[in-house]
Design a protein around this motif. Structure first.
Motif, PDB file in Angstrom:
ATOM      1  N   LEU A  24       2.438   7.004  -6.705  1.00 23.83           N
ATOM      2  CA  LEU A  24       1.418   7.924  -7.212  1.00 23.83           C
ATOM      3  C   LEU A  24       1.865   9.370  -6.993  1.00 23.83           C
ATOM      4  O   LEU A  24       1.758  10.212  -7.902  1.00 23.83           O
ATOM      5  CB  LEU A  24       0.091   7.671  -6.495  1.00 23.83           C
ATOM      6  N   LYS A  25       2.377   9.666  -5.829  1.00 20.28           N
ATOM      7  CA  LYS A  25       2.846  11.016  -5.544  1.00 20.28           C
ATOM      8  C   LYS A  25       3.984  11.421  -6.468  1.00 20.28           C
ATOM      9  O   LYS A  25       4.070  12.575  -6.909  1.00 20.28           O
ATOM     10  CB  LYS A  25       3.324  11.114  -4.093  1.00 20.28           C
ATOM     11  N   ALA A  26       4.855  10.460  -6.767  1.00 19.96           N
ATOM     12  CA  ALA A  26       6.021  10.751  -7.607  1.00 19.96           C
ATOM     13  C   ALA A  26       5.683  10.779  -9.084  1.00 19.96           C
ATOM     14  O   ALA A  26       6.543  11.116  -9.909  1.00 19.96           O
ATOM     15  CB  ALA A  26       7.112   9.711  -7.347  1.00 19.96           C
ATOM     16  N   GLY A  27       4.456  10.442  -9.440  1.00 18.62           N
ATOM     17  CA  GLY A  27       4.065  10.428 -10.841  1.00 18.62           C
ATOM     18  C   GLY A  27       4.551   9.207 -11.592  1.00 18.62           C
ATOM     19  O   GLY A  27       4.514   9.173 -12.822  1.00 18.62           O
ATOM     20  N   GLU A  28       4.987   8.173 -10.866  1.00 14.41           N
ATOM     21  CA  GLU A  28       5.455   6.951 -11.516  1.00 14.41           C
ATOM     22  C   GLU A  28       4.282   6.106 -12.002  1.00 14.41           C
ATOM     23  O   GLU A  28       4.443   5.267 -12.887  1.00 14.41           O
ATOM     24  CB  GLU A  28       6.314   6.136 -10.545  1.00 14.41           C
ATOM     25  N   VAL A  29       3.118   6.311 -11.405  1.00 16.71           N
ATOM     26  CA  VAL A  29       1.886   5.678 -11.872  1.00 16.71           C
ATOM     27  C   VAL A  29       0.816   6.761 -11.976  1.00 16.71           C
ATOM     28  O   VAL A  29       0.894   7.800 -11.313  1.00 16.71           O
ATOM     29  CB  VAL A  29       1.420   4.547 -10.927  1.00 16.71           C
ATOM     30  N   ASP A  30      -0.186   6.513 -12.815  1.00 14.85           N
ATOM     31  CA  ASP A  30      -1.258   7.500 -13.016  1.00 14.85           C
ATOM     32  C   ASP A  30      -2.414   7.305 -12.049  1.00 14.85           C
ATOM     33  O   ASP A  30      -3.185   8.230 -11.803  1.00 14.85           O
ATOM     34  CB  ASP A  30      -1.779   7.406 -14.451  1.00 14.85           C
ATOM     35  N   ALA A  31      -2.542   6.084 -11.524  1.00  8.84           N
ATOM     36  CA  ALA A  31      -3.611   5.797 -10.567  1.00  8.84           C
ATOM     37  C   ALA A  31      -3.254   4.531  -9.806  1.00  8.84           C
ATOM     38  O   ALA A  31      -2.421   3.740 -10.250  1.00  8.84           O
ATOM     39  CB  ALA A  31      -4.956   5.627 -11.281  1.00  8.84           C
ATOM     40  N   ILE A  32      -3.887   4.360  -8.651  1.00 11.29           N
ATOM     41  CA  ILE A  32      -3.677   3.132  -7.889  1.00 11.29           C
ATOM     42  C   ILE A  32      -5.032   2.495  -7.584  1.00 11.29           C
ATOM     43  O   ILE A  32      -6.009   3.181  -7.255  1.00 11.29           O
ATOM     44  CB  ILE A  32      -2.890   3.373  -6.587  1.00 11.29           C
ATOM     45  N   GLU A  33      -5.049   1.177  -7.695  1.00  9.20           N
ATOM     46  CA  GLU A  33      -6.304   0.440  -7.508  1.00  9.20           C
ATOM     47  C   GLU A  33      -6.721   0.395  -6.047  1.00  9.20           C
ATOM     48  O   GLU A  33      -7.893   0.483  -5.717  1.00  9.20           O
ATOM     49  CB  GLU A  33      -6.151  -0.980  -8.050  1.00  9.20           C
ATOM     50  N   ASP A  50       0.821  -1.217   0.000  1.00 12.49           N
ATOM     51  CA  ASP A  50       0.000   0.000   0.000  1.00 12.49           C
ATOM     52  C   ASP A  50       0.853   1.264   0.000  1.00 12.49           C
ATOM     53  O   ASP A  50       0.615   2.209  -0.764  1.00 12.49           O
ATOM     54  CB  ASP A  50      -0.917   0.023   1.235  1.00 12.49           C
ATOM     55  N   ASN A  51       1.842   1.313   0.860  1.00 14.77           N
ATOM     56  CA  ASN A  51       2.662   2.524   1.008  1.00 14.77           C
ATOM     57  C   ASN A  51       3.490   2.794  -0.244  1.00 14.77           C
ATOM     58  O   ASN A  51       3.653   3.952  -0.657  1.00 14.77           O
ATOM     59  CB  ASN A  51       3.568   2.393   2.223  1.00 14.77           C
ATOM     60  N   GLN A  52       4.017   1.742  -0.852  1.00 12.23           N
ATOM     61  CA  GLN A  52       4.762   1.915  -2.094  1.00 12.23           C
ATOM     62  C   GLN A  52       3.867   2.484  -3.187  1.00 12.23           C
ATOM     63  O   GLN A  52       4.289   3.338  -3.979  1.00 12.23           O
ATOM     64  CB  GLN A  52       5.351   0.583  -2.544  1.00 12.23           C
ATOM     65  N   ALA A  53       2.637   2.008  -3.239  1.00  9.80           N
ATOM     66  CA  ALA A  53       1.701   2.502  -4.251  1.00  9.80           C
ATOM     67  C   ALA A  53       1.445   3.997  -4.070  1.00  9.80           C
ATOM     68  O   ALA A  53       1.430   4.765  -5.041  1.00  9.80           O
ATOM     69  CB  ALA A  53       0.393   1.718  -4.176  1.00  9.80           C
ATOM     70  N   ILE A  54       1.246   4.413  -2.820  1.00  7.77           N
ATOM     71  CA  ILE A  54       1.023   5.829  -2.533  1.00  7.77           C
ATOM     72  C   ILE A  54       2.235   6.657  -2.962  1.00  7.77           C
ATOM     73  O   ILE A  54       2.106   7.718  -3.600  1.00  7.77           O
ATOM     74  CB  ILE A  54       0.748   6.034  -1.031  1.00  7.77           C
ATOM     75  N   ASN A  55       3.412   6.188  -2.636  1.00  2.93           N
ATOM     76  CA  ASN A  55       4.632   6.932  -2.980  1.00  2.93           C
ATOM     77  C   ASN A  55       4.811   7.046  -4.490  1.00  2.93           C
ATOM     78  O   ASN A  55       5.224   8.103  -4.993  1.00  2.93           O
ATOM     79  CB  ASN A  55       5.849   6.244  -2.357  1.00  2.93           C
ATOM     80  N   ASP A 103      -1.948  17.586  -6.948  1.00  2.00           N
ATOM     81  CA  ASP A 103      -1.667  16.749  -8.109  1.00  2.00           C
ATOM     82  C   ASP A 103      -2.455  15.446  -8.123  1.00  2.00           C
ATOM     83  O   ASP A 103      -2.361  14.668  -9.071  1.00  2.00           O
ATOM     84  CB  ASP A 103      -0.175  16.390  -8.153  1.00  2.00           C
ATOM     85  N   ILE A 104      -3.240  15.192  -7.067  1.00  2.90           N
ATOM     86  CA  ILE A 104      -3.917  13.909  -6.929  1.00  2.90           C
ATOM     87  C   ILE A 104      -5.383  14.114  -6.551  1.00  2.90           C
ATOM     88  O   ILE A 104      -5.714  14.993  -5.755  1.00  2.90           O
ATOM     89  CB  ILE A 104      -3.224  13.044  -5.854  1.00  2.90           C
ATOM     90  N   ALA A 105      -6.249  13.297  -7.124  1.00  3.51           N
ATOM     91  CA  ALA A 105      -7.661  13.279  -6.767  1.00  3.51           C
ATOM     92  C   ALA A 105      -8.000  11.901  -6.212  1.00  3.51           C
ATOM     93  O   ALA A 105      -7.390  10.903  -6.588  1.00  3.51           O
ATOM     94  CB  ALA A 105      -8.540  13.567  -7.987  1.00  3.51           C
ATOM     95  N   VAL A 106      -8.955  11.861  -5.288  1.00  5.91           N
ATOM     96  CA  VAL A 106      -9.461  10.584  -4.781  1.00  5.91           C
ATOM     97  C   VAL A 106     -10.846  10.379  -5.378  1.00  5.91           C
ATOM     98  O   VAL A 106     -11.764  11.155  -5.118  1.00  5.91           O
ATOM     99  CB  VAL A 106      -9.527  10.576  -3.246  1.00  5.91           C
ATOM    100  N   LYS A 141     -10.151   5.245  -5.326  1.00  2.22           N
ATOM    101  CA  LYS A 141      -9.002   5.161  -6.221  1.00  2.22           C
ATOM    102  C   LYS A 141      -8.213   6.468  -6.128  1.00  2.22           C
ATOM    103  O   LYS A 141      -8.789   7.558  -6.158  1.00  2.22           O
ATOM    104  CB  LYS A 141      -9.436   4.957  -7.677  1.00  2.22           C
ATOM    105  N   GLY A 142      -6.918   6.339  -6.043  1.00  2.00           N
ATOM    106  CA  GLY A 142      -6.071   7.518  -6.107  1.00  2.00           C
ATOM    107  C   GLY A 142      -5.674   7.763  -7.552  1.00  2.00           C
ATOM    108  O   GLY A 142      -5.193   6.857  -8.233  1.00  2.00           O
ATOM    109  N   VAL A 143      -5.883   8.979  -8.042  1.00  3.21           N
ATOM    110  CA  VAL A 143      -5.692   9.281  -9.456  1.00  3.21           C
ATOM    111  C   VAL A 143      -4.934  10.592  -9.631  1.00  3.21           C
ATOM    112  O   VAL A 143      -5.236  11.591  -8.962  1.00  3.21           O
ATOM    113  CB  VAL A 143      -7.063   9.390 -10.181  1.00  3.21           C
TER     114      VAL A 143
END
Length: 543
Positions: free
Chosen positions: A268-277, A261-266, A292-295, A517-519
């Motif tokens: 997303l913040k860094a822009g390495e992914v566009d969204a997290i499931e 979970d924490n890696q996914a959040i990081n 930079d992020i919407a929930v 979803k974090g987007v």
């Protein structure tokens, strides 16, 4: 996933998810009307709460093309739609294969590959007319005989989401018309046809073997498989023959494996992914503070639960199960774990599913003294030691386990928490190798039977969701509900059924979570469905 569909996310389906948004569902089970609603080229079947549309700059244009990267907690291991049930596979399968009818973000059944459907007044004949010009991803025309082959294969295979209706015949009346005749009415049928497991594939697998076909499948969905590592990432490319003209807007969709979970959040913040499931609920507030992020949220068909293996010597005793239910403060657990994004559960069906009985069922409330008295009635009045199985990497589940552990301790039950990697977790409960576990049940379609059949049928695929719970009265009510037309009588049946479950607690419903979803704010048009899947064909990337 009957179907049922209760489907499992993270450990069996991914994510901890309720109630930013209440969804009104309009199921079509048992209807004898034509259903003509369908998505147009410009239409997205999502409400604003279920669709990502954040931006940093009003002048920054959205563009077609690009690669969308989606972080997921488990890899895709199979694309065989008739033999899969877990979210890691189901939500990849539904990008490749599509059914005749589908459901929108509000849980309403809409025509999909079929441009229309009709149900006879006696509920025995279903007629579907395919869309004009419909093609598979290899450019070949989709015909009614392909639908016959697909549904027949599903009937033959059965699988975890077997077609429960008693089908008398499947007939291609002409090139574009499919007729399904049932031996007896089955009210959930039209809703269950919207499951991903009823997607349409080419007749005879397009002339290749099953094994070869599912390594590089051909379907009608918005995407095709480009590169796939069953132990890692999956890259989709756009389907050039997709029936929704101009879609998908993105060129590629990447399912990136991020198990923590924490890696996914990081990322997303860094822009390495566009969204997290899977958004850890404790991170929602933090994400909402970022420009930079919407929930993105949607009400869900999910119930988080504590499951008991009734083959276990301790949990075969109904008094033990009732004692733990009384010892557990569900309101406190919900408040601690969901951060306001969940509602404490009182019955099995989530509020967004028709015939939920949350306002009618009398659940066992929090009462430690009553819990001790209940345990005293059991074969283990002095308590015992047991184990609680969870999948690692999910912070909410870990916290739930600790709260359950404390509840057990308050009445003399020593609970040891076993946290194992996701694949091992799944393997363990599939083999009934657990005493108790935390998981979630989820409907695959907007139908009460979708969850109830999966969690109460001792002869079904999962043997009452791997609990082996058996109650003849519950089974009788389940089958009555399947044959009874929609209305008050069907509702009364499901109230009785849910009350028995609340009394005998083969599983304790904990809370109803929202889908979150974090987007990245550079994303537009991401549609979140109440089964926790996402439609990506409408997604555009800004800049």
């Amino acid at each position: 996933m009957s179907t049922l569909a209760a489907r499992l996310h993270k450990p069996l389906r991914a994510g901890s998810l309720i109630a930013i948004l209440a969804i009104a569902l309009a199921g079509c089970s048992g209807s004898n009307n034509n259903a003509n609603s369908s998505p147009s080229e410009s239409q997205s079947p999502a409400s604003s709460s279920a669709s990502a549309s954040a931006s940093n700059s009003a002048s920054e244009p959205s563009a077609a093309g690009g690669t969308f990267t989606y972080a997921r907690p488990a890899s895709v291991t199979s694309l065989d739609l008739h033999n899969q049930i877990t979210a890691n596979n189901a939500f990849a399968i539904d990008k490749v294969f599509e059914p005749l009818v589908a459901f929108d973000s509000e849980g309403k059944i809409v025509d999909w590959l079929a441009k229309s459907h009709e149900i006879s007044p006696d509920g025995l004949t279903y007629t579907f007319v395919l869309r004009d010009g419909l093609k598979f991803s290899n450019g070949q025309e989709v015909k009614a005989e392909d639908a016959v082959f697909s549904l027949q294969r599903h009937l033959d295979v059965g699988g975890p989401l077997a077609i429960a209706a008693k089908v008398e015949s499947l007939t291609a009346q002409d090139a574009h018309t499919l007729v399904i005749k049932l031996k007896e009415p089955y009210t959930p049928f039209i809703s269950e046809l919207s499951n991903f497991s009823n997607g349409i594939l080419p007749k005879d697998f397009g002339g290749v073997s099953e094994e070869e076909f599912f390594k590089n499948p051909v379907g009608t969905g918005p995407f095709v498989v480009k590169q796939w590592d069953p132990a890692g990432d999956l890259t989709f490319a756009k389907n050039a023959y997709y029936w929704q003209e101009g879609k998908p807007y993105i060129d590629e969709l990447v399912y990136k494996l991020v198990a923590d979970d924490n890696q996914a959040i990081n990322q997303l913040k860094a822009g390495e992914v566009d969204a997290i499931e899977s958004v850890a609920l404790q991170n929602v507030g933090e994400l909402k503070q970022s420009q930079d992020i919407a929930v993105v949220a949607n009400g869900s068909w999910v119930t988080e639960q504590l499951f008991f293996n009734t083959l276990d010597e301790h949990f075969s005793d109904v008094h033990v199960r009732r004692a733990l239910a009384l010892a557990l403060d569900r309101d406190g657990l919900t408040n601690a774990v969901t951060f306001g994004y969940g509602k404490a559960a009182t019955s099995l069906l989530p509020p967004a599913i028709p015939y939920n009985a949350n306002d009618k069922v009398k659940a066992l409330g929090f009462d430690t003294e009553a819990a001790k008295a209940e345990l005293a009635k059991s074969k283990f009045p002095d308590g015992f030691s047991t184990k609680l199985l969870i999948a690692s990497g999910n912070n909410a589940r870990a916290q739930e386990a600790q709260i359950i552990q404390a509840a057990g301790k308050s009445i003399g039950i020593d609970i040891h928490i076993e946290s194992v990697e996701f694949a091992a977790f799944r393997d363990r409960f599939f083999k009934y190798n657990f005493s108790a576990m935390i998981n979630s049940g989820q409907a695959d379609s907007p139908e009460a039977n979708s969850i109830l059949a999966f969690q109460t049928d001792p002869e079904g695929f999962s043997k009452s969701y791997w609990t082996h719970y058996t109650n003849d009265e519950v089974t009788k009510l389940l089958y009555e509900g399947q044959k009874t037309p929609d209305g008050d009588k069907r509702g009364e049946i499901y109230v009785q059924l849910q009350q028995i479950l609340a009394d005998e607690v083969p599983y304790i419903p904990l809370y109803y979570p929202d889908i979150l979803k974090g987007v990245r704010s550079s994303v537009e048009g991401l549609v979140v469905l109440p089964n926790n899947s996402v439609r990506f064909q409408d997604v555009r990337l800004k800049g």
